[in-house]
Design an enzyme around this catalytic site. Structure first.
Site, PDB file in Angstrom:
ATOM      1  N   THR A 168       0.821  -1.209   0.000  1.00 49.26           N
ATOM      2  CA  THR A 168       0.000   0.000   0.000  1.00 49.26           C
ATOM      3  C   THR A 168       0.853   1.256   0.000  1.00 49.26           C
ATOM      4  O   THR A 168       0.330   2.363   0.118  1.00 49.26           O
ATOM      5  CB  THR A 168      -0.953   0.044   1.215  1.00 49.26           C
ATOM      6  OG1 THR A 168      -0.236  -0.352   2.371  1.00 49.26           O
ATOM      7  CG2 THR A 168      -2.125  -0.889   1.012  1.00 49.26           C
ATOM      8  N   GLY A 169       2.154   1.106  -0.089  1.00 56.67           N
ATOM      9  CA  GLY A 169       3.002   2.293  -0.238  1.00 56.67           C
ATOM     10  C   GLY A 169       3.596   2.816   1.053  1.00 56.67           C
ATOM     11  O   GLY A 169       3.953   3.985   1.144  1.00 56.67           O
ATOM     12  N   GLU A 386     -24.063  -1.752   5.114  1.00 59.15           N
ATOM     13  CA  GLU A 386     -23.404  -0.544   5.619  1.00 59.15           C
ATOM     14  C   GLU A 386     -24.262   0.697   5.396  1.00 59.15           C
ATOM     15  O   GLU A 386     -24.346   1.558   6.268  1.00 59.15           O
ATOM     16  CB  GLU A 386     -22.034  -0.370   4.954  1.00 59.15           C
ATOM     17  CG  GLU A 386     -21.023  -1.462   5.287  1.00 59.15           C
ATOM     18  CD  GLU A 386     -20.808  -1.641   6.779  1.00 59.15           C
ATOM     19  OE1 GLU A 386     -21.039  -0.682   7.556  1.00 59.15           O
ATOM     20  OE2 GLU A 386     -20.421  -2.744   7.195  1.00 59.15           O
TER      21      GLU A 386
HETATM   22  P1  ADP Z   1       4.608  -1.426   1.366  1.00 55.41           P
HETATM   23  O1  ADP Z   1       5.866  -0.882   1.960  1.00 55.41           O
HETATM   24  O2  ADP Z   1       3.366  -0.864   1.976  1.00 55.41           O
HETATM   25  O3  ADP Z   1       4.548  -2.899   1.280  1.00 55.41           O
HETATM   26  P2  ADP Z   1       5.715  -0.250  -0.971  1.00 55.41           P
HETATM   27  O4  ADP Z   1       5.910   1.139  -0.550  1.00 55.41           O
HETATM   28  O5  ADP Z   1       6.895  -1.120  -0.956  1.00 55.41           O
HETATM   29  O6  ADP Z   1       4.550  -0.925  -0.145  1.00 55.41           O
HETATM   30  O7  ADP Z   1       5.065  -0.248  -2.417  1.00 55.41           O
HETATM   31  C1  ADP Z   1       5.624  -0.958  -3.474  1.00 55.41           C
HETATM   32  C2  ADP Z   1       5.444  -0.214  -4.765  1.00 55.41           C
HETATM   33  O8  ADP Z   1       4.069  -0.114  -5.106  1.00 55.41           O
HETATM   34  C3  ADP Z   1       5.924   1.211  -4.690  1.00 55.41           C
HETATM   35  O9  ADP Z   1       7.277   1.314  -4.942  1.00 55.41           O
HETATM   36  C4  ADP Z   1       5.093   1.877  -5.772  1.00 55.41           C
HETATM   37  O10 ADP Z   1       5.650   1.679  -7.032  1.00 55.41           O
HETATM   38  C5  ADP Z   1       3.798   1.128  -5.712  1.00 55.41           C
HETATM   39  N1  ADP Z   1       2.805   1.833  -4.897  1.00 55.41           N
HETATM   40  C6  ADP Z   1       2.234   1.403  -3.756  1.00 55.41           C
HETATM   41  N2  ADP Z   1       1.345   2.301  -3.282  1.00 55.41           N
HETATM   42  C7  ADP Z   1       1.364   3.335  -4.139  1.00 55.41           C
HETATM   43  C8  ADP Z   1       0.678   4.585  -4.204  1.00 55.41           C
HETATM   44  N3  ADP Z   1      -0.226   4.938  -3.258  1.00 55.41           N
HETATM   45  N4  ADP Z   1       0.959   5.408  -5.223  1.00 55.41           N
HETATM   46  C9  ADP Z   1       1.852   5.062  -6.160  1.00 55.41           C
HETATM   47  N5  ADP Z   1       2.533   3.911  -6.168  1.00 55.41           N
HETATM   48  C10 ADP Z   1       2.298   3.032  -5.179  1.00 55.41           C
HETATM   49 ZN    ZN Z   2     -23.030  -3.903  10.727  1.00 58.41          ZN
END
Ligand code: ADP
Ligand code: ZN
Ligand code: MG
Length: 569
Positions: A168-169, A386
């Site tokens: 999730t980034g 919901e």
């Molecule tokens: P986590 O650490 O939560 O497991 P990461 O930061 O390693 O996730 O995400 C892996 C890749 O996924 C990032 O390098 C990016 O390319 C992509 N990514 C994930 N979330 C986003 C977002 N919200 N916007 C753009 N790219 C994202």
């Molecule tokens: Zn409920």
């Protein structure tokens, strides 16, 4: 010497001593050494007044500055010493850990801690996640300007914990934060500690904080903190190394001055497994939730990543976003990359919508199984359930009942979707407030019954809460009428959610149940009435939610204002 006068020559260090015999007298000379490779030959062949006609000469081996000796002393000897210590340490470690002991490296902590100082990523690279960004903006401001905070004596929370499903980034946003704040970024991953031997992890943490302290303002980022921050086992047989590392981390966090401008970020997919000590005030007390993206979020993420590849102008992001419900940002990034690879394979110059659609299949084929993705039938029931809660709440309070409803499956959530209710709990609640709350809790099930013609397990948590509230009304708040102000139940320690025990006579117990049931039934009937009267709102809002996966309180109220019948009170 070639003149035949030299008796004796002695070469020592960089000097040459020699004696000559002139006119029967012996004279001693001293001269600087000359680089003459043939000197020895010449000495051997030279004539001398000595008996036998030979010059007697000798060379004293220099005590220092021999390149061979230097090399030995400087490199080989320390190397040998280190090697023996290493072997000894390795052996004793091996015996402690058993055969599998893994000896890493040697040094103050064996830690190579790299600070990245010129991070290009910014919040613009993180699509969606607006709430997370909002929370982190204050930290950016603090890092830009620690002095301003220090002046007032304010210290920001030392640590923020990024929480959310994989992909999730979290890592991305941590780096983006450093990029936004333009400060050095010390990154370390919890899993790096796992392989270390006892004491190493703690030393590394110490090093990390020391280095960061020197570079403040800066950010320390501990990725996958659950690897070291797992709840410590009580009793025997804990993991020494992990505990030492964790303890050191706690010590360092407590020890440094929050106003210096070092911000500690950590990320985890499993916040529930973390040691409670990490979450105490002054440590990671700020929690930043990262969510799987909804439809709009997925569009935004696809757009960010499509910018990095050549694609046709007319690429339809909407189609791809709709086909990827439940996917993470990482998966979406992967889809775009797969599409680009496909375009190359097909010898095209730009990514097309078809490329993207194809890669959705390849990327998600494996992922689909592991992600909990709601089927469309489930999605429909969840949406109505919901919306049922929301509608019933809205009709009773005449205000936006929820901040936002999302039907993105959650890895941690038991029901796989979330309802973020405004928890504007008041200190003093009237009987009506409590009853209305129970009505709202029954709204979800009521919607299932009336709108979907079925009932599901999705209401189990509602049932639990509604029952607890109704029971408290009867036994603790004196709100049933029948028992006036009599206490029927005591709670041992309300602050710790302590156990409660009935204090009434056994005969009363069954009667209390009857009273509780009556309240719940009345609430349920009221909820069903509200929903029956507002089927149009239900349909509209539920389809909105199914389509977009998220509906804000405002959007919901818009629909209520348009087609709602505010009859119920
Ligand atoms: P986590 O650490 O939560 O497991 P990461 O930061 O390693 O996730 O995400 C892996 C890749 O996924 C990032 O390098 C990016 O390319 C992509 N990514 C994930 N979330 C986003 C977002 N919200 N916007 C753009 N790219 C994202
Ligand atoms: Zn409920
Ligand atoms: Mg990560």
């Amino acid at each position: 010497m070639d003149s035949g006068l030299v008796k004796e020559v002695c070469i020592e260090n960089n000097r040459i001593y020699f004696e000559t015999e002139e006119d029967g007298k012996t004279l001693a000379y001293q001269t600087g050494a000359t680089r003459d490779d043939r000197l020895v030959d010449r000495l051997l062949n030279a004539k001398s007044p000595n008996p036998g006609g030979k010059i007697s000469f000798s060379q004293i081996a220099p005590k220092e500055n021999s390149p061979v000796l230097n090399f030995f002393l400087l490199w080989i000897l320390p190397g040998l010493i280190f090697y023996f210590i290493w072997r000894q340490a390795g052996k004793s470690l091996q015996s402690r850990l058993g055969a599998g002991g893994n000896f890493m490296s040697f040094g103050s902590s064996g830690a190579k801690i790299y600070a990245e100082s010129d991070i290009k990523a910014t919040f613009a690279d993180v699509a969606g996640q607006d709430e997370a960004k909002e929370m982190l903006k204050e930290i950016v401001d603090f890092l830009h300007n620690p002095a301003r905070y220090a002046e007032i004596g304010a210290s920001l929370p030392k640590g923020a914990l990024l929480v959310g499903p994989p992909g999730t980034g979290k890592t991305l946003i941590a780096r983006a934060l450093a990029g936004e704040a333009r400060v050095p970024f010390f990154a370390i991953s919890g899993s790096e500690f796992v392989q270390m031997f006892v004491g190493m992890g703690a030393a590394k943490v110490r090093d990390l904080f020391k280095q960061a302290g020197e570079k403040a303002p800066c950010i320390i980022f501990i990725d996958e903190i659950d690897a070291i921050g797992k709840r410590r086992e009580t009793g025997m047989g804990g993991n020494d190394e992990r505990e030492q590392t964790l303890n050191q981390l706690l010590t360092e966090m407590d020890g440094f001055d929050g106003r210096k401008g070092v911000v500690i970020l950590a990320a985890t997919n499993r916040p529930e497994s973390l040691d409670k000590a990490l979450l105490r005030p002054g440590r990671f007390d700020r929690r930043v939730q990262m969510e799987l993206p909804d439809l709009e979020g997925r569009k935004a993420i696809l757009a960010v990543h499509l910018k990095k590849v050549k694609h046709e102008e007319a690429v339809d992001i909407g189609i791809v976003a709709r086909a990827t419900a439940g996917s993470s940002g990482a998966e979406l990034a992967n889809i775009v990359n797969e599409a680009a690879l496909r375009a190359v394979r097909m010898e095209r110059k730009a990514v097309t919508t078809a490329d993207l659609e194809e890669s959705v299949e390849t990327v998600l084929a494996g992922a689909q199984k592991k992600n909990k993705i709601l089927s469309s039938a489930e999605k429909k029931i969840v949406a109505y359930h919901e919306i049922g809660h929301a509608l019933v709440a809205a009709m009773q309070t005449h205000s936006a009942p929820v901040h936002k409803i999302t039907i993105i499956p959650r890895t941690s959530g038991a029901l796989g979707y979330t309802l973020q209710v405004d928890s504007g709990e008041r200190l003093l609640q009237t009987k009506e407030d409590l009853f209305n709350r129970i009505v709202t809790l029954t709204g979800g099930r009521s919607a299932e019954e009336l709108m979907c013609g079925t009932v599901t397990t999705g209401a189990s948590n509602d049932i639990e809460q509604a029952t607890r509230l109704a029971r408290a009304m009867v036994t603790r708040y004196g709100m049933s009428g029948k028992y006036d102000m009599m206490e029927l139940e005591t709670v041992s320690n309300p602050y710790l959610g302590g156990d409660s025990s009935l204090t009434c006579a056994p005969e009363t117990v069954a009667d209390v149940d009857a009273e509780v049931l009556q309240i719940i039934k009345a609430a349920h009937e009221k909820a069903k009435g509200i929903i029956a009267e507002n089927k149009e709102v239900m349909h509209r809002a539920a389809s909105f939610l199914m389509e977009r996966e998220t509906i804000t309180g405002e959007e919901f109220m818009q629909i209520v204002r348009e087609v709602g019948k505010p009859g119920a009170k």
